[in-house]
Design a protein around this motif. Structure first.
Motif, mmCIF file in Angstrom:
data_model
loop_
_atom_site.group_PDB
_atom_site.id
_atom_site.type_symbol
_atom_site.label_atom_id
_atom_site.label_comp_id
_atom_site.label_asym_id
_atom_site.label_seq_id
_atom_site.Cartn_x
_atom_site.Cartn_y
_atom_site.Cartn_z
ATOM 1 N N LYS A 83 0.829 -1.205 0.000
ATOM 2 C CA LYS A 83 0.000 0.000 0.000
ATOM 3 C C LYS A 83 0.867 1.261 0.000
ATOM 4 O O LYS A 83 0.551 2.241 -0.662
ATOM 5 C CB LYS A 83 -0.941 0.002 1.199
ATOM 6 C CG LYS A 83 -2.136 0.919 0.993
ATOM 7 C CD LYS A 83 -3.222 0.638 1.981
ATOM 8 C CE LYS A 83 -4.208 -0.279 1.324
ATOM 9 N NZ LYS A 83 -5.458 -0.429 2.027
ATOM 10 N N ASN A 91 -12.840 11.539 -5.881
ATOM 11 C CA ASN A 91 -12.649 10.099 -5.712
ATOM 12 C C ASN A 91 -11.185 9.785 -5.415
ATOM 13 O O ASN A 91 -10.875 9.007 -4.512
ATOM 14 C CB ASN A 91 -13.129 9.346 -6.952
ATOM 15 C CG ASN A 91 -13.050 7.855 -6.781
ATOM 16 O OD1 ASN A 91 -13.443 7.318 -5.751
ATOM 17 N ND2 ASN A 91 -12.527 7.182 -7.790
ATOM 18 N N ARG A 102 -8.874 11.809 -4.149
ATOM 19 C CA ARG A 102 -8.500 12.347 -2.834
ATOM 20 C C ARG A 102 -9.007 11.449 -1.713
ATOM 21 O O ARG A 102 -8.276 11.110 -0.778
ATOM 22 C CB ARG A 102 -9.039 13.761 -2.663
ATOM 23 C CG ARG A 102 -8.623 14.420 -1.341
ATOM 24 C CD ARG A 102 -9.314 15.754 -1.132
ATOM 25 N NE ARG A 102 -10.748 15.663 -1.159
ATOM 26 C CZ ARG A 102 -11.500 15.239 -0.134
ATOM 27 N NH1 ARG A 102 -10.934 14.853 0.990
ATOM 28 N NH2 ARG A 102 -12.814 15.190 -0.242
ATOM 29 N N THR A 103 -10.256 11.031 -1.803
ATOM 30 C CA THR A 103 -10.848 10.200 -0.761
ATOM 31 C C THR A 103 -10.115 8.867 -0.640
ATOM 32 O O THR A 103 -9.763 8.441 0.462
ATOM 33 C CB THR A 103 -12.343 9.953 -1.062
ATOM 34 O OG1 THR A 103 -13.009 11.216 -1.135
ATOM 35 C CG2 THR A 103 -12.988 9.105 0.003
ATOM 36 N N THR A 104 -9.872 8.224 -1.764
ATOM 37 C CA THR A 104 -9.159 6.938 -1.759
ATOM 38 C C THR A 104 -7.747 7.105 -1.216
ATOM 39 O O THR A 104 -7.282 6.305 -0.391
ATOM 40 C CB THR A 104 -9.113 6.347 -3.185
ATOM 41 O OG1 THR A 104 -10.446 6.204 -3.667
ATOM 42 C CG2 THR A 104 -8.421 5.010 -3.211
ATOM 43 N N GLU A 109 -6.530 9.470 0.798
ATOM 44 C CA GLU A 109 -6.541 9.758 2.239
ATOM 45 C C GLU A 109 -6.874 8.509 3.047
ATOM 46 O O GLU A 109 -6.287 8.278 4.112
ATOM 47 C CB GLU A 109 -7.516 10.886 2.551
ATOM 48 C CG GLU A 109 -7.013 12.240 2.095
ATOM 49 C CD GLU A 109 -8.001 13.367 2.312
ATOM 50 O OE1 GLU A 109 -9.216 13.098 2.487
ATOM 51 O OE2 GLU A 109 -7.558 14.533 2.288
ATOM 52 N N ASN A 110 -7.815 7.692 2.554
ATOM 53 C CA ASN A 110 -8.150 6.450 3.260
ATOM 54 C C ASN A 110 -6.959 5.493 3.286
ATOM 55 O O ASN A 110 -6.700 4.845 4.303
ATOM 56 C CB ASN A 110 -9.366 5.771 2.622
ATOM 57 C CG ASN A 110 -10.649 6.506 2.923
ATOM 58 O OD1 ASN A 110 -10.746 7.251 3.891
ATOM 59 N ND2 ASN A 110 -11.646 6.308 2.088
ATOM 60 N N ASP A 111 -6.238 5.406 2.183
ATOM 61 C CA ASP A 111 -5.056 4.539 2.139
ATOM 62 C C ASP A 111 -3.977 5.042 3.100
ATOM 63 O O ASP A 111 -3.286 4.242 3.736
ATOM 64 C CB ASP A 111 -4.512 4.425 0.718
ATOM 65 C CG ASP A 111 -5.389 3.563 -0.177
ATOM 66 O OD1 ASP A 111 -6.295 2.872 0.345
ATOM 67 O OD2 ASP A 111 -5.186 3.594 -1.406
ATOM 68 N N LYS A 170 -4.526 6.629 5.897
ATOM 69 C CA LYS A 170 -4.981 6.246 7.239
ATOM 70 C C LYS A 170 -4.733 4.766 7.480
ATOM 71 O O LYS A 170 -4.320 4.367 8.576
ATOM 72 C CB LYS A 170 -6.473 6.556 7.402
ATOM 73 C CG LYS A 170 -6.787 8.018 7.550
ATOM 74 C CD LYS A 170 -8.284 8.242 7.646
ATOM 75 C CE LYS A 170 -8.613 9.716 7.550
ATOM 76 N NZ LYS A 170 -10.066 9.958 7.494
ATOM 77 N N ASP A 171 -4.990 3.954 6.460
ATOM 78 C CA ASP A 171 -4.811 2.503 6.598
ATOM 79 C C ASP A 171 -3.362 2.139 6.904
ATOM 80 O O ASP A 171 -3.098 1.318 7.793
ATOM 81 C CB ASP A 171 -5.254 1.773 5.333
ATOM 82 C CG ASP A 171 -6.756 1.740 5.151
ATOM 83 O OD1 ASP A 171 -7.494 2.071 6.106
ATOM 84 O OD2 ASP A 171 -7.210 1.391 4.035
ATOM 85 N N THR A 188 -2.505 3.181 10.433
ATOM 86 C CA THR A 188 -3.115 2.263 11.403
ATOM 87 C C THR A 188 -2.361 0.936 11.439
ATOM 88 O O THR A 188 -2.115 0.376 12.517
ATOM 89 C CB THR A 188 -4.599 2.017 11.042
ATOM 90 O OG1 THR A 188 -5.281 3.273 11.045
ATOM 91 C CG2 THR A 188 -5.263 1.065 12.005
#
Length: 136
Positions: free
Chosen positions: A92, A113, A115-117, A119-121, A123-124, A127
């Motif tokens: 990732k 789309n 930006r959202t993907t 930013e989520n990656d 965070k992943d 984490t």
């Protein structure tokens, strides 16, 4: 003679109306260009903001990776689950690095789309590395 006079007046009216129509079209084109330039500037700024945020987060994540490497150097062993999580993390992270170089090419219609993907990656992976570190 009267017919020629009316034909001449009609011709002038047609020329005047055509000129008005052309000027109106030019104004519409200029307004469209101004709106596109504003969107382009906003999109460029959004690209820069996301890159700055990503660089900051990746610097933080890289610090955590260094901490993990230090623990491994000091003899601590990773479990199979940690190794699997670390493999997923690396995949990732490579994807994120690749997409960081593509940010400038993202078009307005694809921006939200992307930006959202992205930013989520981010965070992943944050984490994931936190979870691996907390298990030591």
């Amino acid at each position: 003679m009267k017919k020629l006079k009316w034909i001449f007046i009609a011709g002038i009216c047609i020329v005047v109306l055509s000129a008005c129509s052309t000027n109106s079209q030019k104004k519409n084109d200029q307004q469209s260009n101004a709106i596109e330039n504003t969107i382009s500037e906003e999109l460029h700024q959004a690209h820069c903001d996301l890159l700055a945020k990503a660089n900051e987060e990746l610097a933080n994540i890289n610090g955590k990776v260094r901490d993990l490497n230090d623990k491994i150097k000091n003899g601590e062993k990773l479990t199979d689950a940690q190794n699997t999580a670390l493999d997923e993390f690396e995949v990732k992270q490579a994807s994120i690095n690749k997409r960081m170089h593509e940010i400038k090419n993202i078009k307005q219609e694809d921006w939200e789309n992307f930006r959202t993907t992205f930013e989520n990656d981010m965070k992943d992976i944050n984490t994931t590395i936190d979870k691996i570190l907390s298990e030591f």
